[in-house]
Write a protein that holds these residues in place. Structure first.
Motif, short mmCIF file in Angstrom:
data_model
loop_
_atom_site.label_atom_id
_atom_site.label_comp_id
_atom_site.label_asym_id
_atom_site.label_seq_id
_atom_site.Cartn_x
_atom_site.Cartn_y
_atom_site.Cartn_z
N UNK A 1 1.15 -1.15 0.00
CA UNK A 1 0.00 -0.21 0.00
C UNK A 1 0.74 1.10 0.18
N UNK B 1 2.03 1.76 -3.79
CA UNK B 1 1.18 2.37 -4.02
C UNK B 1 0.78 4.00 -3.97
N UNK B 2 1.37 4.46 -2.69
CA UNK B 2 0.87 5.45 -2.24
C UNK B 2 2.36 7.22 -3.38
N UNK C 1 -0.76 -3.42 -7.64
CA UNK C 1 -1.52 -2.99 -7.58
C UNK C 1 -2.35 -4.47 -8.16
N UNK D 1 -1.07 -6.58 -4.73
CA UNK D 1 -2.30 -6.57 -3.48
C UNK D 1 -3.32 -7.44 -4.26
N UNK E 1 -7.96 -1.80 7.03
CA UNK E 1 -9.17 -2.45 6.11
C UNK E 1 -8.95 -3.95 5.92
N UNK F 1 -10.24 -5.13 -2.52
CA UNK F 1 -8.14 -4.57 -1.77
C UNK F 1 -8.55 -3.78 -2.94
N UNK F 2 -8.67 -3.67 -3.74
CA UNK F 2 -8.39 -2.84 -5.10
C UNK F 2 -8.51 -1.64 -4.63
N UNK G 1 -7.72 -0.25 -1.61
CA UNK G 1 -6.17 1.08 -2.02
C UNK G 1 -6.27 1.66 -2.75
N UNK G 2 -7.36 1.96 -3.73
CA UNK G 2 -7.65 2.78 -5.04
C UNK G 2 -7.69 3.73 -4.11
N UNK H 1 -7.75 4.74 -1.02
CA UNK H 1 -6.13 4.50 0.04
C UNK H 1 -5.15 6.04 -1.33
N UNK H 2 -4.72 5.89 -2.54
CA UNK H 2 -3.82 6.49 -3.06
C UNK H 2 -4.13 7.65 -3.22
N UNK I 1 -4.33 7.87 2.49
CA UNK I 1 -3.61 7.27 4.02
C UNK I 1 -4.76 5.85 3.47
N UNK I 2 -4.36 5.34 4.83
CA UNK I 2 -4.61 3.37 5.04
C UNK I 2 -5.25 2.78 5.60
N UNK J 1 -9.39 3.10 -9.81
CA UNK J 1 -7.86 2.74 -9.60
C UNK J 1 -7.64 3.21 -10.66
#
Lengths: 672, 300
Positions: free
Chosen positions: A411, A414-415, A426, A429, B91, B136-137, B140-141, B143-144, B148-149, B290
């Motif tokens: 994660x 990703x950022x 991705x 993941x 999460x 998860x995707x 996760x997206x 999050x981008x 933050x997560x 995403x």
């Protein structure tokens, strides 16, 4: 130095002792010597993990120059993992091998190889001289070979063993090529020469060297497509050996890769993405095939491939993090990988021990034959269940902690990155989530079909719970699994020096990152405790309420049908049928089917076998080569006269060819 | 704490609203919205019948299933207030703790040694495996997008500013709603009101449960509905103050329940073999989210 001599002394004493003792006492002697050896190496390792690395210089010979033995945090982590698995393996094995007590000489060879393999593994972790390293590596490979072929009277055991032996020697050849190259360029066998190589040579050469070494270590670790020895060797070996192989011998490949990354400071980004790519494929491929297996040990072997993939993902993230100079990412990646190495060795050996208990009481490993074993073997069932939950990465057990750390690394990646570089994250993941889901499918199948339901097969003898000596090491492992699950911060703390050592090449680990990680991990541990307590609390309420009610027992609901038989149950094959249909285009599955036909039908039959597609691809050129070489077999008739004739022809050609040239030259000369 | 209490409150009426909507849509009078809770209360007071084939697994599974969902609810935030459990990457814990409950419900079904329940277990395991990547995707997206997560911070920083964020909002809501339907084994993947065991997923797994255990399982389903509803509501509540968010929360849950009811009234169940395709579509929609987020973030 004292510890070193002590270690050698214990090995030297224990080997003849084991050979001379009676079959009954061999087991005890092995346990004692493994524990002693482990104590010596563990003391130094614990020191190293708390900050006092040990370095021992040996004079060596003219060829090897000085040999240095270094126990640094990275080595120490692996040594502790190896020691724990070998101790539990010895305790379990001493009881497991009771059945084979008549074969005294074989037992001697087996246990002596066990000690040899253990010390060779420790030596591999400690030695920092490529020449001696290869020798230790060879001892380990051959020792493991002898361990695998214990039941050498079975033909498939021998063929699996030889398959393993050949493949591990291909690994050794690759490592030798790599190390000799380094020696040729730098003139030193020392491990530091490898980093010197990276500094003096071009980036491309370093990368090629990395790939050669990665392939060599990757065969041992079982990365796809180098994994093909693994699913054969694990089922053929005795159970405690499968546990040791899957638990630590394949991890030594991981150790090698980590060590090489640490030494060869090549283009981290390239290496990182490469490892990440291979690992995701390894993980998904391993678990996809694992689900289809009918042999319990083979199923577990493919799961080892999957878990190597997960560890590899961790290493990949670590490398990429170093490439970007992102310390958080590399700390997360390497911590996850190292912790998962320990975790996998724990739950995988527990699963193998469970499989061994089942095997020794039923003499079968075919999942479709079991059912309802939980009533006969409650302890084994319980232990197998916990290990299954742990390997699926479910809280509150240890597998979740390491997978969580690896997810966090992904994660973070990703950022931090942008478009093309972000895709691998991705996909990883996605892969990791898929691996988790598939592992759940696989282990609900394994646990459900073996231990639950009603028996699917009449075994010729009474199925009994395993001996207490087999259960003791299993409960030991269980304790550690739960401990890592609920107090993960202790383990991450002891890991921090090893991770710092790995990441300190470019940057030093800021304290805050470590503190942050440990805080998060601590919360997970607390949540795990809360989950356990909550479950117990609700269960006790339920029991209190239920105890006052009327409870009746009856047959399972069968749509009004009141005489269900065990044949009506779902089998392992039918349980995964829908999955098989989905995965069929990707994997090679052979089916043998005989339908029910006519008014008075014969016996119907349905069999599926999954083949390893990659193995077939690798075998194809080898088989072509064999066919080609087979054409020469007409020369080999086994008649002595013919061989003398070949000899005559050879000698005659030796004489005739120079003679004809001489005459020809004379003739030309004469013409001139 | 606030979200925990509110989700539990909503769970009492959620299925009731769904059933009421369905009855209105089909022109029946239908039961009151408290009827599911009354049924559960009645089950709690009943005795139980256990199959002779089952073992201890069958006894503990409903409890663990229930507590895993309760644990997952604790992770959910509520506007400004954090969930009882909140940390970076929570999460992941949310998804895995739900998986723990699912593991137990699957092996409990296998424990009965019935062909029906094995069938349900097989389907449940396969579908939940397929749904995992989508979730998860998706998160996760997000999050981008937000940087933050953890659920709380993701929802706090997720703002609706441009048209494209509304598009994302719609897509995310759709995926979450569909994940909810699959996880709860409702339409269009599974029909809870079907009468043929061969076509069921979740219902067929719990055929042998009775009494307290069955009540627990039914209440878990209600909780799961309210949990996903809360997740969707959180997406839109942002960082408003509590006297806006609490009515908003109930409104969203109510709307979600009605949507579920309408969806179930006017759609047919897929063929079992088409379910896998449908669930994989969710993963691709998540991938779409995403890529849209990558576009917004100028990461291309």
């Amino acid at each position: 130095m004292l510890y070193f001599y002590l270690y050698i002394l214990i090995v030297l004493i224990s080997i003849p002792t084991i050979g001379l003792l009676s079959a009954k006492n061999k087991g005890i002697a092995v346990i004692i010597s493994v524990v002693l050896l482990s104590t010596v190496s563990s003391i130094l390792s614990i020191n190293a993990l708390s900050g006092n690395s040990t370095t021992i210089f040996l004079y060596g010979s003219i060829v090897t120059k000085t040999i240095n033995l270094v126990i640094d945090p990275i080595a120490a982590w692996f040594i502790l993992t190896i020691n724990f698995t070998f101790i539990t393996g010895a305790i379990y094995g001493s009881n497991y091998m009771k059945v084979y007590e008549q074969q005294t000489s074989k037992l001697s060879l087996h246990w002596i190889s066990y000690i040899f393999t253990h010390s060779a593994l420790i030596a591999v972790c400690v030695l920092q001289n490529t020449f001696v390293f290869l020798i230790a590596w060879e001892i380990m490979a051959v020792g493991a070979f002898f361990l695998v072929i214990f039941e050498s009277n079975k033909s498939h055991t021998i063929s699996a063993g030889i398959n393993y032996l050949i493949q591990s020697h291909i690994a050794i050849i690759l490592l030798t090529i790599g190390f000799v190259w380094v020696y040729a360029e730098t003139g030193s066998f020392n491990f530091d020469a490898i980093s010197e190589f990276a500094k003096t040579q071009s980036n491309l050469y370093s990368f090629i060297l990395m790939i050669i070494l990665f392939t060599g270590f990757g065969i041992k670790a079982g990365f796809v497509p180098l994994h093909t020895w693994l699913p054969h060797a694990h089922p053929a070996a005795p159970t405690h050996i499968s546990a040791v192989m899957s638990g630590v011998i394949i991890k030594i490949g991981i150790y090698g890769i980590i060590r090489m990354i640490f030494l060869l400071q090549v283009n981290y980004l390239l290496v990182g993405y490469f490892i990440l790519f291979i690992s995701v494929i390894t993980g998904i491929y391993g678990v996809m095939l694992a689900i289809l297996q009918h042999n319990l040990k083979k199923l577990l072997a493919y799961h080892s491939v999957e878990n190597i993939g997960i560890i590899g993902i961790g290493i990949g993230i670590g490398c990429i993090g170093m490439g970007y100079g992102n310390t958080l990412m590399s700390v997360l990646g390497f911590s996850g990988a190292l912790l998962h190495t320990l975790n996998h060795s724990l739950f995988k050996s527990l699963l193998f021990f469970g499989a061994g208990n089942v095997y020794q009481s039923t003499h079968s490993l075919n999942i479709d034959r079991f059912g309802g074993l939980i009533k006969k073997m409650p302890h084994t069932a319980f232990l197998f269940l916990i290990a299954s939950l742990a390997i699926c990465g479910l809280p509150p057990f240890n597998g979740f902690v390491s997978e969580f750390i690896i997810y966090s690394g992904l994660l973070d990646g990703l950022q931090q990155t942008s478009f093309p570089y972000l895709l691998p994250f991705i996909i990883s993941i996605l892969g990791l989530a898929l691996i988790g889901g598939l592992a759940m499918l696989c282990f609900t199948k394994a646990f459900g079909m073996i231990f639950l339901g009603s028996p699917r097969h009449e075994f010729e003898h009474e199925v009994e719970e395993s001996h207490i000596l087999k259960r003791i090491p299993m409960y030991l492992i269980l304790a550690l699994i739960v401990l890592i699950g609920i107090f993960p911060q202790w383990f991450i703390n002891s890991l921090s020096l090893a991770v710092a050592q790995l990441t300190s090449i470019k940057t030093t680990v800021p304290k805050s990152i470590n503190v942050n990680l440990i805080e998060t991990i601590e919360i997970i541990g607390r949540n795990s405790i809360a989950l356990i307590l909550l479950s117990i609390f609700i269960y006790s309420i339920r029991n209190r309420i239920i105890s006052k009610k009327q409870i009746t027992h009856n047959t399972t609901w069968g749509c009004g049908y009141i005489a269900p038989t065990e044949k009506m149950q779902y089998t392992a094959s039918s349980y995964i049928r829908a999955y098989r249909k989905l995965a069929e285009p990707l994997l090679s599955i052979t089916k043998h089917k005989k339908n029910v036909q006519g008014i008075f039908p014969d016996k119907a039959k349905h069999e599926t076998h999954s083949n390893d597609g990659i193995e077939e691809i690798i075998h194809w050129p080898i088989q072509r080569l064999r066919y080609f070489l087979d054409t020469f077999s007409l020369l080999q008739k086994g008649k002595l006269q013919l061989y003398i004739l070949y000899g005559m022809i050879f000698i005659l050609t030796l004489i005739i060819i120079p003679l004809t040239i001489y005459i020809y030259e004379l003739f030309i000369h004469f013409l001139n | 704490m606030l979200s925990f209490i509110l989700v539990i409150l909503v769970s009492f009426v959620f299925t009731g609203v769904v059933i009421r909507t369905k009855s209105i849509a089909s022109g029946r009078k239908g039961p009151g919205i408290m009827q599911p809770m009354k049924d559960i209360y009645r089950l709690f007071r009943k005795g139980a019948v256990y199959s002779e084939t089952t073992s201890i697994i069958f006894q503990i599974a409903p409890t663990i299933y229930f507590s895993s969902v309760v644990m997952a609810i604790m992770v959910l935030p509520f506007g400004h207030t954090r969930g009882l459990i909140s940390f970076n990457g929570d999460f992941i814990f949310f998804a895995y703790v739900l998986a723990l409950g699912k593991f137990f419900s699957i092996i409990a079904a296998l424990d009965t040694g019935s062909s029906f329940e094995g069938m349900g277990a097989s389907r449940e395991a396969l579908f939940s495996m397929l749904v995992e990547p989508a979730f998860f995707i998706l998160i996760g997206s997000l999050g981008i997008l937000t940087g933050y997560t953890s659920f709380h911070e993701i929802f706090m920083t997720f703002h609706f500013s441009t048209y494209i964020t509304y598009a994302i909002g719609v897509l995310v809501t759709f995926v979450l709603a569909m994940i909810c339907m699959i996880e709860n084994s409702r339409m269009p993947v599974d029909d809870p009101k079907t009468h043929l065991e061969l076509t069921m997923i979740h219902e067929v797994m719990i055929l042998d449960n009775s009494g307290f255990d069955l009540g627990l399982i039914l209440q878990t389903t209600n909780l799961k509905f309210a949990m996903y509803g809360a997740l969707i509501a959180n997406l839109f509540m942002g960082n408003l103050v509590w006297y806006f968010t609490i009515p908003l929360f109930f409104m969203f849950q109510f709307l979600f329940a009605i949507t579920v009811g309408i969806l179930e009234s006017f759609s047919a169940r897929f063929r079992m073999s088409h379910n896998a395709q449908f669930i994989l579509v969710l993963s691709s929609i998540s991938l779409l989210v995403f890529f849209v987020i990558l576009m917004i973030m100028n990461k291309f």
